[in-house]
Design an enzyme around this catalytic site. Structure first.
Site, PDB file in Angstrom:
ATOM      1  CG  HIS B  55      35.103  52.749  40.517  1.00 55.46           C
ATOM      2  ND1 HIS B  55      35.550  51.702  41.288  1.00 55.46           N
ATOM      3  CD2 HIS B  55      35.120  52.305  39.237  1.00 55.46           C
ATOM      4  CE1 HIS B  55      35.832  50.671  40.513  1.00 55.46           C
ATOM      5  NE2 HIS B  55      35.585  51.009  39.263  1.00 55.46           N
ATOM      6  CD  GLU B  57      33.411  54.115  45.687  1.00 56.68           C
ATOM      7  OE1 GLU B  57      33.171  54.231  44.466  1.00 56.68           O
ATOM      8  OE2 GLU B  57      33.530  53.015  46.247  1.00 56.68           O
ATOM      9  CB  CYS B  85      37.407  48.641  44.357  1.00 61.80           C
ATOM     10  SG  CYS B  85      37.906  50.183  43.553  1.00 61.80           S
ATOM     11  CB  CYS B  88      37.102  53.572  45.738  1.00 60.59           C
ATOM     12  SG  CYS B  88      36.602  53.786  44.009  1.00 60.59           S
TER      13      CYS B  88
END
Lengths: 151, 151
Positions: B55, B57, B85, B88
């Site tokens: 992801h 992040e 999420c 993250c």
């Protein structure tokens, strides 16, 4: 009386957790299997790799996905010595891991049966089968002696 | 009437999110700053990099920690186009990010104001200052058109 032997991937994870401690990392390790075969293994390494995301589970998921050249590990099982944290539980869901086996539970940082309870959220897109407590004494013992030596 | 301009790191993140879509990845991106200076930037890349943890992040935290050769990013701020999420949010706590700025909120997968609410858990070791809603229309628009084109 004979003691039920620990499954081999968890035995391997415990050995790797011991190695983590020798390397100065918190002794937590993980093994990823596909149809019973070990695909990847890793211990915790945030200090050595200057990476706050380098928990054992993240390391092993990244290694396996890279090796298998697939984003999802739907037919894979993850064996880890400690209850995954929120970050790792999230990664396990994203990776679509089929079964999660963990040794010790972690009231302080775990997010499976504690805290954020990631897999219990309605929005969680994938929930693995979860088996806890295999080798928990050994796993917790490694952590206890690691932190006792550092005090 | 003049519109308040978006801070530069969020403008940059929105541009990167657009690039993610062009590359076939879900349009989400992140920028990490240290004392106002951009240290690292990344978009979502699980497909391209065969990595379910990739992801925006996670990518940007790993890149910054590696570049700065430190496990913790205590004096750094993270700018991301979508509510993080659980994975993250956990990584943001582990990295000790000082301030989290995000654009659109995400009822389906977000774990800051939804679902696992990672930073609201008592066990969470570090909670950043959190600012939401900067550029949310642009960020949500990118996601809407990406998924509309795929239907």
């Amino acid at each position: 009386m004979s003691r039920w032997p620990l499954p081999e991937p968890m035995q391997r994870a415990l050995k790797l957790a011991h190695q983590a401690a020798l390397a100065g990392e918190v002794p937590i390790a993980a093994v990823l299997t596909q149809q019973g075969r070990i695909v990847a293994e890793a211990h915790n390494s945030p200090r050595l790799s200057h990476d706050p995301t380098a928990h054992a589970e993240i390391n092993v998921i990244r290694a396996a996905a890279s090796q298998l050249r697939q984003e999802r590990l739907e037919d894979c099982d993850l064996w880890v010595t400690l209850e995954p944290c929120a970050m790792c539980a999230g990664a396990i869901a994203h990776a679509r891991i089929a079964r999660l086996y963990y040794a010790a539970s972690d009231p302080k940082g775990g997010a499976v049966e504690h805290g954020a309870r990631v897999f219990d959220q309605k929005q969680c897109l994938h929930v693995p089968e979860i088996y806890a407590g295999l080798g928990e004494e050994e796993a917790a013992g490694l952590l206890r002696s690691f932190f006792a030596q550092r005090r």
